[in-house]
Design an enzyme around this catalytic site. Structure first.
Site, mmCIF file in Angstrom:
data_model
loop_
_atom_site.group_PDB
_atom_site.id
_atom_site.type_symbol
_atom_site.label_atom_id
_atom_site.label_comp_id
_atom_site.label_asym_id
_atom_site.label_seq_id
_atom_site.Cartn_x
_atom_site.Cartn_y
_atom_site.Cartn_z
ATOM 1 N N GLU A 85 0.831 -1.206 0.000
ATOM 2 C CA GLU A 85 0.000 0.000 0.000
ATOM 3 C C GLU A 85 0.863 1.252 0.000
ATOM 4 O O GLU A 85 1.858 1.333 0.705
ATOM 5 C CB GLU A 85 -0.897 0.017 1.250
ATOM 6 C CG GLU A 85 -1.909 -1.120 1.293
ATOM 7 C CD GLU A 85 -3.017 -0.982 0.247
ATOM 8 O OE1 GLU A 85 -3.138 0.102 -0.360
ATOM 9 O OE2 GLU A 85 -3.743 -1.976 0.050
ATOM 10 N N ARG A 95 -17.779 -0.289 6.290
ATOM 11 C CA ARG A 95 -18.928 -0.825 5.553
ATOM 12 C C ARG A 95 -19.552 -1.999 6.291
ATOM 13 O O ARG A 95 -20.740 -2.281 6.165
ATOM 14 C CB ARG A 95 -18.452 -1.263 4.145
ATOM 15 C CG ARG A 95 -19.563 -1.708 3.212
ATOM 16 C CD ARG A 95 -19.022 -2.018 1.820
ATOM 17 N NE ARG A 95 -17.936 -2.995 1.811
ATOM 18 C CZ ARG A 95 -18.111 -4.317 1.983
ATOM 19 N NH1 ARG A 95 -19.305 -4.807 2.189
ATOM 20 N NH2 ARG A 95 -17.072 -5.124 1.953
ATOM 21 N N CYS A 148 -7.783 -2.350 8.515
ATOM 22 C CA CYS A 148 -6.418 -2.374 7.959
ATOM 23 C C CYS A 148 -5.869 -0.963 7.791
ATOM 24 O O CYS A 148 -4.755 -0.663 8.229
ATOM 25 C CB CYS A 148 -6.388 -3.110 6.622
ATOM 26 S SG CYS A 148 -6.579 -4.886 6.804
ATOM 27 N N HIS A 173 -1.521 -5.533 1.548
ATOM 28 C CA HIS A 173 -2.729 -6.346 1.434
ATOM 29 C C HIS A 173 -2.426 -7.581 0.587
ATOM 30 O O HIS A 173 -1.661 -7.502 -0.387
ATOM 31 C CB HIS A 173 -3.876 -5.546 0.789
ATOM 32 C CG HIS A 173 -4.801 -4.914 1.777
ATOM 33 N ND1 HIS A 173 -5.002 -3.554 1.849
ATOM 34 C CD2 HIS A 173 -5.603 -5.455 2.742
ATOM 35 C CE1 HIS A 173 -5.885 -3.293 2.808
ATOM 36 N NE2 HIS A 173 -6.260 -4.427 3.367
HETATM 37 N N1 PCA Z 1 -8.538 -7.101 6.191
HETATM 38 C C1 PCA Z 1 -9.435 -6.044 6.609
HETATM 39 C C2 PCA Z 1 -9.323 -5.978 8.111
HETATM 40 C C3 PCA Z 1 -8.586 -7.195 8.520
HETATM 41 C C4 PCA Z 1 -8.081 -7.776 7.266
HETATM 42 O O1 PCA Z 1 -7.338 -8.762 7.190
HETATM 43 C C5 PCA Z 1 -9.167 -4.726 5.918
HETATM 44 O O2 PCA Z 1 -8.696 -4.738 4.761
HETATM 45 O O3 PCA Z 1 -9.427 -3.666 6.478
#
Ligand code: PCA
Length: 221
Positions: A85, A95, A148, A173
């Site tokens: 990111e 959401r 996240c 991610h």
């Molecule tokens: N993904 C979520 C929260 C925890 C995770 O593994 C997110 O992208 O916010």
């Protein structure tokens, strides 16, 4: 280089959320726990998927471990690639409810703090090295507005204020696992083994590359 003299790398993953029984971010982090990568030893830490509860857990680990590199992982269901990111924004806008039933709307992560922070990881070099290793990867320009991004923002806020020189951090991610995608026909997935190999590569890049590449990773929308 032994584990005793190695630099410390903090690698976090999240507990399952949204009624899932597994979260690849934690599976990857725990698979790499104790790994020695480019002179650093990985310490895996699981974070609760709860606004307000995740950061105290991370803060305690930061204080105890004094890591020189912090990488937080999270699941982005539907993404095809491993995605470092670029930017964290000061915005909680959920959401869905988190694991404690919280669903904040348009709340700052940190009051009276900057709108955004950039990752201090070499995100473009990470993507280049992942692709060269045959692993799908791309830079992401949004970590969303759920837990996240919340953790990513709060981490970068901490690092901007208190970290010593040379301490870097950011967020990556990762896609769903095949077993998760099997419940959602058409959903992209990546095998755990490939994800672990990819995050090992990303850590190696972060430990060895100081100046990021000046490669185009822009998007028109
Ligand atoms: N993904 C979520 C929260 C925890 C995770 O593994 C997110 O992208 O916010």
């Amino acid at each position: 280089m032994t584990a005793a003299t190695a630099k410390r790398i903090l690698l976090t993953g999240f507990e399952p959320f949204d009624k899932d029984s597994v979260n690849p971010s934690w599976e990857v982090a725990r698979a790499l726990d104790g790994a020695l990568i480019a002179g650093g030893v990985v310490h895996a830490l699981q974070l609760p998927c709860v606004f307000g509860a995740a950061m105290p857990v991370l803060d305690e680990a930061l204080a105890q471990l004094q890591p020189t590199l912090i990488i937080s992982l999270g699941l982005a269901g539907g993404r095809t690639d491993i995605t470092p990111e670029r930017v964290a924004i000061n915005m909680d806008d959920a959401r869905i409810a988190d694991n404690a039933g919280n669903q904040p709307v348009d709340q700052p992560v940190v009051r009276e703090a900057p709108a955004a922070y950039f990752s201090t990881l070499p995100i473009k070099a990470m993507v280049r090295n992942l692709r060269d290793a045959g692993i799908p990867a791309s830079v992401s320009n949004t970590a969303g507005t759920f837990v996240c991004n919340h953790v990513f923002y709060a981490l970068m806020h901490r690092l901007a204020r208190r970290a010593g020189p040379g301490v870097r951090g950011g967020f990556i991610h990762i896609p769903a696992l095949p077993q998760q995608a099997a419940q959602h026909p058409g959903m992209a997935s990546m095998a755990l083994e490939t994800q672990v190999q990819g995050i090992r590569s990303a850590i190696h890049t972060a430990m060895t590359v100081q100046e990021d590449l000046q490669e185009n990773a822009g998007q028109l929308h």
